[in-house]
Design an enzyme around this catalytic site. Structure first.
Site, PDB file in Angstrom:
ATOM      1  N   GLY A   1       6.471  -6.609   0.581  1.00 34.41           N
ATOM      2  CA  GLY A   1       7.505  -6.551   1.620  1.00 34.41           C
ATOM      3  C   GLY A   1       7.875  -7.829   1.932  1.00 34.41           C
ATOM      4  O   GLY A   1       7.307  -8.971   1.995  1.00 34.41           O
TER       5      GLY A   1
ATOM      6  N   GLY B   1       8.873 -10.472   5.315  1.00 33.08           N
ATOM      7  CA  GLY B   1       8.570 -10.799   6.795  1.00 33.08           C
ATOM      8  C   GLY B   1       7.533 -11.748   7.073  1.00 33.08           C
ATOM      9  O   GLY B   1       7.060 -12.074   5.982  1.00 33.08           O
ATOM     10  N   ASN B   2       7.398 -11.934   8.292  1.00 34.74           N
ATOM     11  CA  ASN B   2       6.451 -12.958   8.525  1.00 34.74           C
ATOM     12  C   ASN B   2       5.050 -12.621   8.041  1.00 34.74           C
ATOM     13  O   ASN B   2       4.053 -13.128   7.936  1.00 34.74           O
ATOM     14  CB  ASN B   2       6.676 -13.407   9.880  1.00 34.74           C
ATOM     15  CG  ASN B   2       7.825 -14.058  10.121  1.00 34.74           C
ATOM     16  OD1 ASN B   2       8.146 -15.083   9.426  1.00 34.74           O
ATOM     17  ND2 ASN B   2       8.647 -14.037  11.182  1.00 34.74           N
ATOM     18  N   VAL B   3       4.780 -11.286   8.498  1.00 37.62           N
ATOM     19  CA  VAL B   3       3.287 -10.657   8.052  1.00 37.62           C
ATOM     20  C   VAL B   3       3.170 -10.757   6.727  1.00 37.62           C
ATOM     21  O   VAL B   3       1.928 -11.149   6.205  1.00 37.62           O
ATOM     22  CB  VAL B   3       3.336  -9.366   8.682  1.00 37.62           C
ATOM     23  CG1 VAL B   3       1.826  -8.712   8.283  1.00 37.62           C
ATOM     24  CG2 VAL B   3       3.096  -9.326  10.424  1.00 37.62           C
TER      25      VAL B   3
ATOM     26  N   GLU C   1       9.703  -6.825  -5.313  1.00 37.90           N
ATOM     27  CA  GLU C   1      11.322  -6.995  -5.173  1.00 37.90           C
ATOM     28  C   GLU C   1      11.719  -8.270  -4.944  1.00 37.90           C
ATOM     29  O   GLU C   1      12.739  -8.757  -5.484  1.00 37.90           O
ATOM     30  CB  GLU C   1      11.748  -6.081  -4.112  1.00 37.90           C
ATOM     31  CG  GLU C   1      11.088  -4.722  -4.335  1.00 37.90           C
ATOM     32  CD  GLU C   1      11.249  -4.004  -2.794  1.00 37.90           C
ATOM     33  OE1 GLU C   1      12.069  -2.978  -2.513  1.00 37.90           O
ATOM     34  OE2 GLU C   1      10.460  -4.471  -1.876  1.00 37.90           O
TER      35      GLU C   1
ATOM     36  N   ASN D   1      16.141  -1.011   9.938  1.00 36.72           N
ATOM     37  CA  ASN D   1      16.643  -1.544   8.617  1.00 36.72           C
ATOM     38  C   ASN D   1      17.017  -0.567   7.635  1.00 36.72           C
ATOM     39  O   ASN D   1      17.827  -0.176   7.281  1.00 36.72           O
ATOM     40  CB  ASN D   1      15.895  -2.703   8.096  1.00 36.72           C
ATOM     41  CG  ASN D   1      15.742  -3.815   8.914  1.00 36.72           C
ATOM     42  OD1 ASN D   1      16.663  -4.196   9.758  1.00 36.72           O
ATOM     43  ND2 ASN D   1      14.659  -4.734   8.955  1.00 36.72           N
TER      44      ASN D   1
ATOM     45  N   GLY E   1      12.402  -0.658  -0.486  1.00 33.46           N
ATOM     46  CA  GLY E   1      11.526  -0.120  -1.842  1.00 33.46           C
ATOM     47  C   GLY E   1      10.096   0.089  -1.650  1.00 33.46           C
ATOM     48  O   GLY E   1       9.374   0.319  -2.417  1.00 33.46           O
TER      49      GLY E   1
END
Length: 504
Positions: free
Chosen positions: A271, A273-275, A296, A386, A390
């Site tokens: 996914g 994002g920062n993590v 994705e 948000n 997916g």
């Protein structure tokens, strides 16, 4: 391809006009399918001109002047933000991350349909979403026969171009001409009962065409632009992110040793994002070689892995790069074109392919409960953050499904492990592994009460473990059933307490 020959169709060259002129061709009340996926490949000029037009209509007294906005996923301030600030969106789907959009949705002033991203194209073809009136799609170039060189995302563009009555094309001359050849547009999908298996057995398989088909007779406007994507800077991985990454890498090593994964693992999905980017950075430093990705979005972390050779190939539907990574990508685009393919999201997120390839799915969550149910979309049960994106496509169908989060939020006021999640996006049946900086809980094959014990021991923050254990103990004594023990009068009390006091 030089910047001077981006529009090679004389027929479509004759339709070049300003963004304002093109926006005037979009009827009020229309459903408009726009390109864009996670801040990449979205139209930059027409949405802003449309927002100005709708704002002017509002000022003149037409308070109903809005459109339905469909995209691939999130876009950027020039699209979502501009139209939302003009109060120009009646219905938004399938995903958003714009703060103005979010505020309007949560205030009940904008309708929002949050959808699995793999569902969008087929729902449009099935007619479930209504008529698509206009498509506004960013491309790199137009070929002499009207075919289109896709931009930095593909998303639902194939479907929008096929379904819309009118098409507006933005030709973005800032996007690298070297993107030509990086795409794989599959035209073999059908509506039941005519569907056939998708012929892909490896993330690197090419099964479609390099270009988007476009009927020139439907094109009503072509707009030239020269503007960058929304290139977000990723934070340097912090200690929490690095701990989460470490737990995942250690677990994957264990799975290889146990013979449940090959040494090169299985295709990775991550996914945004920062993590997630920290996990990829950890994998880049880890022991695995010859990795692949079927995902994705391609972020900085995967670009680094391609550059180092740890990742041999990546399949995605969009790029989501920082400014520095964008410069690196454009400078070495010939290198990356051999190692990246961008596909429509109905293929990048296709459940059949995710299952067949055995994808390892890693996605972020807002909270998880004691029994493994995950909330990835809502704050305190009723406010959208948000969207599901997916994550459900990959979690339900992947070979391994990780959900990750720091164990606490808001400076420790919120526990991300709670008795019962306030909204369910992924049920206990689709969640296999939960990871926080505290540890990792492998939930596969466990009964609910066994899962609860492991999640508290491994994933909960120490400051909340006693309260969680107390809830488990009392539920075991007082619940009406002991398969999934809950005290219904208390199950959501942690959220209620936060709303009342600012602390769980």
């Amino acid at each position: 391809m030089s910047p001077t020959d981006r529009i090679r169709s004389p027929e479509l060259l004759a339709k070049v006009m300003s963004a304002a002129e093109a926006a005037a061709l979009i009827p009020v009340g229309a459903n408009v399918g726009m390109s864009g996926f996670t801040g990449a490949g979205y139209p930059k000029a027409v949405p802003q001109a449309l927002a100005d037009r709708l704002a002017a209509l509002h000022a003149a007294g037409d308070t109903s002047a809005r459109i339905g906005l469909w995209t691939g996923a999130s876009t950027a301030p020039e699209l979502d933000g501009a139209l939302a600030k003009a109060d120009g969106i009646e219905m938004r789907l399938p995903y958003q991350s714009d703060p103005t959009c979010r505020a309007l949705i949560n205030a009940g002033k904008m309708h929002y349909t949050d959808m699995h991203l793999s569902h969008v194209a087929q729902f449009a073809w099935f007619g479930f979403l209504g008529k698509l009136d206009v498509a506004v799609v960013e491309v790199v170039a137009i070929l002499p026969d009207g075919r289109l060189v896709p931009s930095t995302s593909v998303g639902n563009n194939k479907t929008w171009l096929d379904q819309a009555d009118k098409i507006i094309i933005e030709v973005n001359e800032l996007q690298s001409a070297g993107l030509e050849g990086m795409h794989d547009i599959y035209y073999g999908t059908e509506i039941p009962p005519h569907r056939k298996p998708i012929p892909m057995v490896h993330p690197g398989d090419r099964i479609g065409e390099t270009y988007l088909r476009c009927d020139p007779s439907k094109v009503v406007a072509v707009v030239r632009t020269c503007q960058a994507d929304r290139n977000s800077v990723f934070a340097t991985p912090d200690a929490v992110s690095e701990q989460i990454a470490g737990h995942i890498i250690e677990f994957l090593q264990h799975e290889v040793k146990a013979g449940r994964l090959p040494p090169e693992l299985l295709p990775l999905q991550s996914g945004v994002g920062n993590v997630a980017n920290a996990v990829l950075s950890g994998l880049n430093q880890g022991p695995f070689e010859n990795l692949t990705a079927f995902t994705e979005v391609l972020q900085d972390g995967m670009l680094e892995m391609l550059r180092s050779g740890k990742l041999s190939f990546a399949s995605a539907t969009a790029l989501s790069l920082s400014p520095a990574a964008t410069a690196e990508f454009n400078e070495h685009i010939d290198f990356y074109r051999q190692r990246i393919v961008l596909r429509p999201q109905e293929i990048s997120n296709h459940p059949e392919l995710v299952r067949r390839l055995g994808v390892i799915a890693m996605n972020a969550m807002i909270e998880a409960d004691l029994y493994g149910n995950v909330n990835s979309t809502h704050i305190m049960g009723s406010s959208i953050m948000n969207g599901i994106g997916g994550s459900g496509d990959f979690a339900r169908n992947g070979y391994l499904s990780f959900f990750v989060t720091p164990s606490v939020a808001k400076g420790g006021a919120i526990s991300c492990i709670v008795p019962m999640v306030s909204h369910v996006d992924h049920t206990e049946h689709d969640v296999q592994v939960i990871v926080t900086e505290q540890g990792l809980a492998d939930l596969r094959g466990l009964a609910p009460t066994q899962r609860a014990k492991l999640i508290v021991e491994r994933c909960a923050h120490p400051s909340f473990r006693p309260q969680l254990q107390d809830y488990i103990d009392r539920a075991a004594r007082g619940a009406p059933g002991l398969h999934t023990p809950h005290l219904l009068s208390e199950a959501l009390s942690w959220h209620t307490r936060f709303l009342e006091t600012g602390h769980m």
